[in-house]
Enzyme design. Structure first.
Site, PDB file in Angstrom:
ATOM      1  N   GLY A  60      49.592  60.292 -80.978  1.00 64.53           N
ATOM      2  CA  GLY A  60      48.410  59.436 -81.079  1.00 64.53           C
ATOM      3  C   GLY A  60      47.987  59.156 -82.512  1.00 64.53           C
ATOM      4  N   SER A  61      48.509  59.913 -83.470  1.00 72.60           N
ATOM      5  CA  SER A  61      48.241  59.606 -84.882  1.00 72.60           C
ATOM      6  C   SER A  61      49.290  58.638 -85.429  1.00 72.60           C
ATOM      7  CB  SER A  61      48.227  60.892 -85.717  1.00 72.60           C
ATOM      8  OG  SER A  61      47.127  61.688 -85.370  1.00 72.60           O
ATOM      9  N   SER A 102      47.264  62.852 -89.355  1.00 80.91           N
ATOM     10  CA  SER A 102      47.197  63.832 -88.272  1.00 80.91           C
ATOM     11  C   SER A 102      45.731  64.022 -87.932  1.00 80.91           C
ATOM     12  CB  SER A 102      47.825  65.167 -88.676  1.00 80.91           C
ATOM     13  OG  SER A 102      47.577  66.119 -87.654  1.00 80.91           O
ATOM     14  N   SER A 104      44.226  66.099 -85.884  1.00 83.58           N
ATOM     15  CA  SER A 104      43.809  67.506 -85.945  1.00 83.58           C
ATOM     16  C   SER A 104      44.042  68.101 -87.325  1.00 83.58           C
ATOM     17  CB  SER A 104      44.605  68.325 -84.922  1.00 83.58           C
ATOM     18  OG  SER A 104      45.983  68.293 -85.271  1.00 83.58           O
ATOM     19  N   THR A 107      49.318  69.531 -87.040  1.00 81.50           N
ATOM     20  CA  THR A 107      50.571  69.256 -86.329  1.00 81.50           C
ATOM     21  C   THR A 107      51.758  69.701 -87.179  1.00 81.50           C
ATOM     22  OG1 THR A 107      49.544  67.517 -85.085  1.00 81.50           O
ATOM     23  CG2 THR A 107      51.929  67.371 -85.306  1.00 81.50           C
ATOM     24  N   ARG A 154      44.515  60.535 -79.573  1.00 81.84           N
ATOM     25  CA  ARG A 154      44.846  59.184 -79.109  1.00 81.84           C
ATOM     26  C   ARG A 154      43.598  58.328 -78.902  1.00 81.84           C
ATOM     27  NH1 ARG A 154      44.954  62.760 -75.028  1.00 81.84           N
ATOM     28  NH2 ARG A 154      44.209  62.206 -72.952  1.00 81.84           N
ATOM     29  N   GLU A 236      49.763  59.894 -71.333  1.00 83.51           N
ATOM     30  CA  GLU A 236      48.765  60.941 -71.605  1.00 83.51           C
ATOM     31  C   GLU A 236      47.498  60.768 -70.767  1.00 83.51           C
ATOM     32  OE1 GLU A 236      48.431  62.371 -75.807  1.00 83.51           O
ATOM     33  OE2 GLU A 236      49.840  60.764 -76.213  1.00 83.51           O
ATOM     34  N   HIS A 252      69.833  42.931 -73.875  1.00 82.69           N
ATOM     35  CA  HIS A 252      71.227  43.290 -74.176  1.00 82.69           C
ATOM     36  C   HIS A 252      71.616  44.638 -73.586  1.00 82.69           C
ATOM     37  CE1 HIS A 252      71.647  39.865 -76.908  1.00 82.69           C
ATOM     38  NE2 HIS A 252      70.378  40.094 -77.165  1.00 82.69           N
ATOM     39  N   LYS A 344      52.276  73.312 -78.219  1.00 79.55           N
ATOM     40  CA  LYS A 344      51.833  73.578 -79.588  1.00 79.55           C
ATOM     41  C   LYS A 344      51.522  75.073 -79.738  1.00 79.55           C
ATOM     42  CE  LYS A 344      50.118  69.032 -80.923  1.00 79.55           C
ATOM     43  NZ  LYS A 344      49.032  68.184 -81.393  1.00 79.55           N
TER      44      LYS A 344
HETATM   45  C1  F6R Z   1      46.553  63.872 -77.931  1.00 76.75           C
HETATM   46  C2  F6R Z   1      47.534  62.990 -78.575  1.00 76.75           C
HETATM   47  C3  F6R Z   1      48.802  63.577 -79.117  1.00 76.75           C
HETATM   48  C4  F6R Z   1      48.614  63.963 -80.595  1.00 76.75           C
HETATM   49  C5  F6R Z   1      49.884  64.603 -81.165  1.00 76.75           C
HETATM   50  C6  F6R Z   1      49.781  64.896 -82.647  1.00 76.75           C
HETATM   51  O1  F6R Z   1      45.390  63.145 -77.621  1.00 76.75           O
HETATM   52  O2  F6R Z   1      47.340  61.814 -78.644  1.00 76.75           O
HETATM   53  O3  F6R Z   1      49.842  62.625 -78.976  1.00 76.75           O
HETATM   54  O4  F6R Z   1      48.270  62.841 -81.350  1.00 76.75           O
HETATM   55  O5  F6R Z   1      50.152  65.790 -80.478  1.00 76.75           O
HETATM   56  O6  F6R Z   1      48.599  65.576 -82.959  1.00 76.75           O
HETATM   57  P1  F6R Z   1      47.689  65.047 -84.166  1.00 76.75           P
HETATM   58  O7  F6R Z   1      47.364  63.634 -83.855  1.00 76.75           O
HETATM   59  O8  F6R Z   1      46.473  65.925 -84.156  1.00 76.75           O
HETATM   60  O9  F6R Z   1      48.515  65.202 -85.396  1.00 76.75           O
END
Ligand code: F6R
Length: 348
Positions: A60-61, A102, A104, A107, A154, A236, A252, A344
């Site tokens: 989502g980032s 990111s 959070s 990641t 996301r 998600e 294709h 994670k």
């Molecule tokens: C959860 C989401 C995930 C996170 C991914 C990376 O809502 O969208 O796809 O984006 O796990 O985490 P971040 O974005 O925190 O680096």
């Protein structure tokens, strides 16, 4: 009880089905985008004129990077690439600007790539709501643009994408967010949960009606990233498997298995009003073939606002709403993503 097929959602039913208010997050995108863009434009880039930009992130980032890459590919001379991996490409050098996204800030893949960029002396900046990424930037005086915490990554697209666009605008990218933000506000009304017959609710019903995985098809480059966003949001929010394809490439290869599978599935084609005539004709022919072969009665959605970013966000908004309504139709809470959290934790 899940979302009724004939009635719109009232506030009480909605808060029971969507207790963490994913729909509210989707609908607040225009409210947060303006401030995010302004914050982005106010930054001090470590290189004023990078030769190329590499955007690193996951899920989502990372999608903000793809949206920017596809929006600007035909409009700005600075190439943008997106890396969803812990390693950096060998071509990243001191004339490359690496932007780490990111939400959070924790990641693993993004932190590993960040470590490599700093070790190789590549000019770097980040967008994060906090976490280790923000801390490590702070320790090295690397610019980090903060975004509000407390969202699902996301769902924070309005924060992340518009901050990124502001940063790119400060580097000279031709981006003006006003038309997109007002279009997003109009669509939040149009797709409101009390409008039982909106395109968003109707499309969610259509996806719900067919058991086979839907195909979400974009066009390269205009709507490629939007189709990927739809796929991610269906995965998600609606916990639904979705196929992702891109015109012209899918004509294709994927076209063969779509026809051969014999399964009837929803096919959603996301198009931009300025797609070239060759591709428009090819899409028309492909959809005709899919109808003849009884694979699908495809839905073609053409974004038509006059501004390119507004067109892109039109399609993003529809997909975000559809994914939440599909979750509600399935009786699922759109917010939790337990397997992502569990993986994670296992990797930590
Ligand atoms: C959860 C989401 C995930 C996170 C991914 C990376 O809502 O969208 O796809 O984006 O796990 O985490 P971040 O974005 O925190 O680096």
């Amino acid at each position: 009880m899940s979302l009724s097929s004939s009635l719109a959602l009232g506030a009480r039913e909605l808060s029971r089905l969507d207790p963490q208010d994913m729909l509210g997050c989707v609908r607040r995108m225009p409210e947060v985008a303006s401030l995010a863009f302004e914050r982005g434009t106010a930054w001090q880039p470590p290189v004023p004129s990078p030769r190329q930009i590499l955007i690193c992130g996951m899920g989502g980032s990372a999608i903000s990077g793809d949206l920017a890459r596809t929006l600007l590919q035909g409009r700005w001379s600075v190439p943008i690439s997106v890396a969803r991996q812990p390693q950096l490409p060998a071509w990243a050098d001191d004339r490359t600007l690496c932007l780490f996204l990111s939400y959070s800030g924790n990641t693993a893949e993004t932190l590993a790539a960040f470590g490599e960029a700093t070790a190789r002396g590549i000019p770097t900046a980040a967008i994060a709501s906090g976490g280790q990424l923000a801390d490590r930037c702070g320790q090295r005086a690397i610019p980090v643009l903060p975004v509000e915490s407390g969202w699902q990554p996301r769902a924070a697209l309005g924060h992340l994408y518009f901050t990124l666009l502001g940063m790119l605008a400060a580097l000279g990218a031709p981006v003006e967010p006003a038309a997109a933000i007002s279009r997003l506000a109009e669509l939040a009304v149009e797709y409101a949960p009390d409008r039982a017959d909106s395109d968003a609710i109707n499309l969610a019903r259509r996806l719900h009606a067919l058991p086979a995985a839907p195909l979400i098809a974009g066009v390269s480059p205009s709507t490629e990233a939007v189709a990927l966003r739809w796929k991610g949001q269906l995965n998600e929010n609606a916990k639904t498997t979705a196929l992702f394809g891109v015109f012209p490439e899918l004509t294709h290869n994927e076209i063969v298995n779509l026809v051969a599978s014999g399964e009837e599935r929803a096919v959603v084609v996301l198009r931009d009003a300025e797609d070239p005539p060759l591709l428009v004709r090819q899409i028309g022919q492909t959809l005709g073939l899919l109808r003849e072969e009884r694979v699908s009665d495809p839905v073609e959605i053409v974004a038509s606002a006059s501004d390119p970013l507004a067109r892109q966000m039109e399609l993003v908004s529809l997909g975000d709403h559809v994914s939440v309504y599909l979750a509600l139709l399935k009786g699922l809470d759109p917010t939790p993503v337990a397997p992502i959290v569990a993986l994670k934790a296992r990797m930590a």
